[in-house]
Design a protein around this motif. Structure first.
Motif, mmCIF file in Angstrom:
data_model
loop_
_atom_site.group_PDB
_atom_site.id
_atom_site.type_symbol
_atom_site.label_atom_id
_atom_site.label_comp_id
_atom_site.label_asym_id
_atom_site.label_seq_id
_atom_site.Cartn_x
_atom_site.Cartn_y
_atom_site.Cartn_z
ATOM 1 N N ILE A 85 -51.861 -26.758 19.565
ATOM 2 C CA ILE A 85 -52.450 -26.684 18.227
ATOM 3 C C ILE A 85 -52.570 -25.207 17.847
ATOM 4 N N ARG A 86 -52.273 -24.895 16.582
ATOM 5 C CA ARG A 86 -52.396 -23.524 16.099
ATOM 6 C C ARG A 86 -52.817 -23.545 14.628
ATOM 7 N N PHE A 87 -53.863 -22.766 14.320
ATOM 8 C CA PHE A 87 -54.283 -22.590 12.934
ATOM 9 C C PHE A 87 -53.353 -21.604 12.241
ATOM 10 N N SER A 88 -53.145 -21.823 10.952
ATOM 11 C CA SER A 88 -52.409 -20.841 10.156
ATOM 12 C C SER A 88 -53.276 -19.607 9.988
ATOM 13 N N ARG A 89 -52.667 -18.490 9.630
ATOM 14 C CA ARG A 89 -53.414 -17.239 9.505
ATOM 15 C C ARG A 89 -54.462 -17.296 8.395
ATOM 16 N N SER A 90 -54.192 -18.094 7.364
ATOM 17 C CA SER A 90 -55.155 -18.234 6.268
ATOM 18 C C SER A 90 -56.316 -19.137 6.645
ATOM 19 N N GLY A 91 -56.139 -19.953 7.667
ATOM 20 C CA GLY A 91 -57.157 -20.902 8.081
ATOM 21 C C GLY A 91 -57.162 -22.187 7.291
ATOM 22 N N GLU A 92 -56.240 -22.334 6.340
ATOM 23 C CA GLU A 92 -56.215 -23.532 5.495
ATOM 24 C C GLU A 92 -55.445 -24.683 6.133
#
Length: 487
Positions: free
Chosen positions: A70-77
Motif C-alpha cells: 500500500i502506498r499513499f499518493s504524495r498529495s494524500g488524496e
C-alpha cells in the motif's frame, strides 16, 4: 529514542505485509493476509517517557486476497493497494465535517498474478506496479488504464521505485537484475509529448579478479529466487540524488563467501554502485529513505562518502534487524534487533520524521519514536518545483511495551546473541542500540567494476519486549567491512 513491538491484534494475528504513513495527517495504514487495510492514529509517549502506541481508526475492505503493498499518493488524496491475484485498487479520500472516509475510486486490471510492490509518480498522475507475472506496468491513474508495460524481466518483480525528478524508474527482480528505465518522450501528431520509458541499464554482475591473475570473472550482485522474502523494496532519496537497492549478495573475491549487502547508486552514474553497505548475517529485503532532510552537524564531514549540503537518513531492513544510516556518518547511527519472530516485510517513516514503523510476517508491527531534534534540525530541500520539509501535524500518543536503548561497544556480541536465539527458537530481546563511535563498519575503496547492459529499444502469541534469553558463548562471525566502489 523509544520504541517497541506493539502487542495488539493488527490483522487478526495474520502476517502484516505492508504499511505506509499518510503524508499529511500522519495516520499509519497497514495491510496483510486478512485482506483488509487498517488505519491507525499514532499516540506519542514522550510526555510520560513511554513508547508510542496506536489507536484503531477504520478499515478499508474490498480486496479478496492478501494485500502485499500500500502506498499513499504524495498529495494524500489517493491510496493505492496491490494484492494477490493481480488486484490493484485506487482509493480516494472523502473528507467530511465529522470524519474522513476512503472509498474505492478505480480498479486497475491487467496483472495476471500477485502485485508485490508499487510506487506513485511525483505528480500522482501515474503509478508503477511490479508483479509475480514478471512485469512492471505504468498506469495512467486518471484514465484508469495501462500506459506502458515493461516486461523484460525473467522472474518475479519484487520492487519498484519512481525517481522524484520523474526521469527514471527502477525495478528489482528475483532474476538477479535491477533495471533502470529512462523517460524518452514520444511526440504525438498534435505536438504533445507522451511519457515513454526505455531500459537504459541492466545491473546484474561485477568483475572480480582471480588473485594475482589479470583475468577476471563475473559474479552476481543480487540474491537469486531462493531469497526467503516476497519483497525487495528499493528507494530513491527524497532529492533524487541516490537510489538505494536491497537484496545484494557481494563477493569481495571469487573464492570468498558472499556478503549480504545494500547498494547505493549515484544519480550521476546509475550503471554501477557507488557504495556497498553490509547487511549483517541476513539478506536485506527493504530500504526506505526518511522524507525529511536535516542540517549538517559538521563533526563527521570528512568521513562521509555522501557529499551533500544537508543530511539524509535512511533505514535498511534485513530479515530480522534494521540499520539506520546518516549520510554524514560512515557507521549506522542505530541498530534495531530482536524485534520479531518472523521476517520483516516493510518499513516506513512518518512525514515529520518523528516515527519509524516496520511490519512483520509474525503479525505484529514495531514503532520507534524519535525525540524532538534527535535526528537533527530539519531543513527544506527542493525536488523539482516542490519543496520538501517537516511541517506536519503532531499527534496525541499512548502506551506499549518498551524497547531498551543502550550503548553497545561490541556489536559482534549482539549479532552472536541474535544468531544463537534464532537457533534455539527463543523469543528475542527487543532493543535499539545506538553507537556512532564504536561500530566496526569502515568503508574502503575497491576497483571492482559492475557489468551493465545499455539498451535503447522500448520494452513493452505476541512478542515480549523484555525477555531473559541465554547469551551464546560461541565466537561471533567475523565482521564484514563495507566496500566503496569507485565511480
Amino acid at each position: 529514542m523509544k520504541g517497541g513491538t506493539i502487542q495488539i491484534s493488527w490483522h487478526d494475528g495474520k502476517p502484516v505485509l505492508t504499511l505506509d504513513f499518510h503524508p499529511i495527517s500522519g495516520l499509519l495504514a497497514t495491510a496483510g493476509a486478512d485482506y483488509d487495510i487498517k488505519l491507525w492514529l499514532i499516540n506519542s509517549g514522550q510526555a510520560e517517557k513511554k513508547v508510542p502506541s496506536v489507536s484503531y481508526q477504520s478499515s478499508l475492505t474490498y480486496h479478496g486476497c492478501a494485500v502485499n503493498t500500500i502506498r499513499f499518493s504524495r498529495s494524500g488524496e489517493l491510496l493505492a493497494s496491490g494484492a494477490d491475484g493481480g488486484e490493484l485498487i485506487i482509493w480516494k479520500l472523502h473528507p467530511s465535517e465529522t470524519n474522513q472516509s476512503w472509498k474505492v475510486h478505480k480498479s486497475l486490471s491487467f496483472h495476471r498474478k500477485d502485485v508485490l510492490d508499487l510506487q506513485w509518480s511525483p505528480d500522482d498522475a501515474y503509478l508503477i506496479s511490479g508483479s509475480v507475472d514478471n512485469s512492471c506496468i505504468i498506469w495512467d491513474v486518471n484514465k484508469g488504464s495501462v500506459h506502458q508495460i515493461l516486461d523484460a524481466q525473467c522472474h518475479y518483480v519484487q520492487g519498484v521505485a519512481w525517481d522524484p525528478l520523474a526521469k527514471y524508474v527502477a525495478s528489482l527482480s528475483s532474476d538477479r537484475t535491477c533495471r533502470i528505465y529512462v523517460n524518452k518522450p514520444q511526440t504525438k501528431s498534435k505536438g504533445v509529448e507522451k511519457m515513454n520509458y526505455v531500459c537504459q541499464h541492466v545491473i546484474t554482475k561485477a568483475d572480480q579478479q582471480r588473485g594475482d591473475e589479470t583475468k577476471t570473472i563475473k559474479t552476481h550482485l543480487f540474491h537469486d529466487e531462493t531469497l526467503p522474502s516476497f519483497f525487495r523494496r528499493l528507494s530513491w532519496s527524497p532529492d533524487g540524488s541516490f537510489l538505494l537497492i536491497p537484496a545484494g549478495s557481494f563477493k569481495v573475491s571469487p573464492t570468498s563467501e558472499a556478503v549480504n549487502a545494500t547498494y547505493v547508486f549515484s544519480r550521476k552514474d546509475l550503471s554501477r554502485p557507488a557504495l556497498q553497505l553490509p547487511g549483517a548475517s541476513k539478506p536485506v529485503v527493504v530500504v526506505r529513505f526518511c522524507p525529511v532532510a536535516f542540517k549538517l552537524r559538521g563533526s563527521n564531514s570528512e568521513e562521509g562518502f555522501f557529499k551533500l549540503p544537508y543530511r539524509l537518513i535512511f533505514a535498511i531492513a534485513t530479515l530480522n534487524s534494521v540499520y539506520i544510516y546518516d549520510t554524514e556518518c560512515v557507521a549506522p547511527i542505530a541498530v534495531l534487533a530482536g524485534l520479531h519472530y518472523a521476517a520483516i516485510t516493510d518499513i516506513t517513516w512518518s512525514p515529520n520524521a518523528s516515527y519509524l514503523a516496520l511490519s512483520s510476517q509474525d503479525g505484529y508491527c514495531t514503532l520507534v519514536e524519535f525525540e524532538d531534534n534527535e535526528l537533527g534540525e530539519s531543513i527544506p530541500i527542493s525536488v523539482g518545483n516542490n519543496p520538501v520539509n517537516a511541517e506536519e501535524k503532531k499527534h496525541d500518543l499512548e502506551k506499549a511495551d518498551e524497547l531498551m536503548t543502550e550503548k553497545t561497544p561490541d556489536e559482534s556480541k549482539k549479532l552472536a546473541e541474535l544468531e544463537q536465539n534464532e537457533e534455539n527458537k527463543q523469543p528475542l530481546p527487543s532493543k535499539i542500540t545506538t553507537d556512532g563511535e564504536e561500530k566496526e563498519h569502515v568503508m574502503q575503496k575497491t576497483d571492482d567494476e559492475v557489468m551493465t547492459e545499455t539498451r535503447h529499444e522500448e520494452e513493452n502469541q505476541p512478542l515480549q519486549s523484555k525477555v531473559n534469553t541465554p547469551v551464546s558463548n560461541k565466537p561471533a562471525r567475523k565482521r564484514i567491512t563495507p566496500m566503496a566502489i569507485d565511480p
